[in-house]
Design an enzyme around this catalytic site. Structure first.
Site, PDB file in Angstrom:
ATOM      1  N   ASP A  91      30.802  50.916  50.533  1.00 61.49           N
ATOM      2  CA  ASP A  91      31.364  49.638  50.967  1.00 61.49           C
ATOM      3  C   ASP A  91      30.182  48.754  51.372  1.00 61.49           C
ATOM      4  OD1 ASP A  91      33.120  47.616  51.822  1.00 61.49           O
ATOM      5  OD2 ASP A  91      33.124  48.403  53.870  1.00 61.49           O
ATOM      6  N   GLU A 140      32.818  49.056  46.151  1.00 60.94           N
ATOM      7  CA  GLU A 140      33.824  48.003  46.272  1.00 60.94           C
ATOM      8  C   GLU A 140      33.262  46.732  45.654  1.00 60.94           C
ATOM      9  OE1 GLU A 140      36.897  47.119  49.577  1.00 60.94           O
ATOM     10  OE2 GLU A 140      35.084  46.007  50.091  1.00 60.94           O
ATOM     11  N   ASP A 171      33.880  50.092  58.213  1.00 53.58           N
ATOM     12  CA  ASP A 171      33.090  50.137  56.969  1.00 53.58           C
ATOM     13  C   ASP A 171      33.028  51.570  56.433  1.00 53.58           C
ATOM     14  OD1 ASP A 171      32.343  47.380  57.175  1.00 53.58           O
ATOM     15  OD2 ASP A 171      30.809  47.941  58.626  1.00 53.58           O
TER      16      ASP A 171
END
Length: 159
Positions: A7, A66, A139
């Site tokens: 992420d 992501e 996160d």
């Protein structure tokens, strides 16, 4: 098979390594790379060095990241894009390929709802991995969700 979920952010990078033995998956490691330097070029170097350590410490087979989402601040998007470019290059050099998932795809894969909150995603991730303790910042659970999303795709490919 070890899957690295990432992420990416402009100040922090959440990561998660899941192992899949062909029948079940387990958490190998999860954490947060905190970018401490102030200058952009130094931040990029710090990020690349951090991901390099993770890649070299583990036998990573596939990487899932992501995808960049729209933000209201153009400066934030540009900075994130620069981080993302450096990160992508490092992964391509070490692994050769990576997979991308949008936040909508990740939320839908983990919770069944593409509009789930970060807290709902974190709840489901902890449930799927059998984790009882709180995980902060989000996160990290986002990176776990990205790895889980990719693992679901891998399992579908194997059928």
């Amino acid at each position: 098979m070890n899957i690295l979920g990432i992420d990416p952010g402009s100040r922090n990078l959440g990561y998660c390594i899941l192992h899949w033995d062909g029948k079940k998956f387990s958490l190998v490691e999860a954490g947060l790379l905190k970018i401490k330097t102030k200058e952009l070029q130094e931040q990029i170097v710090e990020l690349v060095e951090g991901i390099d350590i993770i890649l070299k410490a583990h036998q990573i087979d596939e990487v899932a990241i992501e995808d960049i989402f729209f933000a209201y601040n153009p400066q934030s998007v540009l900075k994130l894009a620069q981080f993302r470019g450096a990160l992508s290059l490092k992964i391509l050099q070490e692994i050769g390929y990576f997979y991308e998932y949008t936040p909508l795809q990740v939320k839908k894969a983990v919770t069944g709802n593409g509009k789930a909150t970060k807290e709902q995603v974190a709840f489901m991730v902890k449930r799927l991995l059998g984790i009882k303790k709180e995980i902060k910042p989000l996160d990290i659970t986002d990176a776990m969700a990205i790895a889980i999303t990719h693992l679901q795709r891998v399992k579908m490919r194997k059928k």
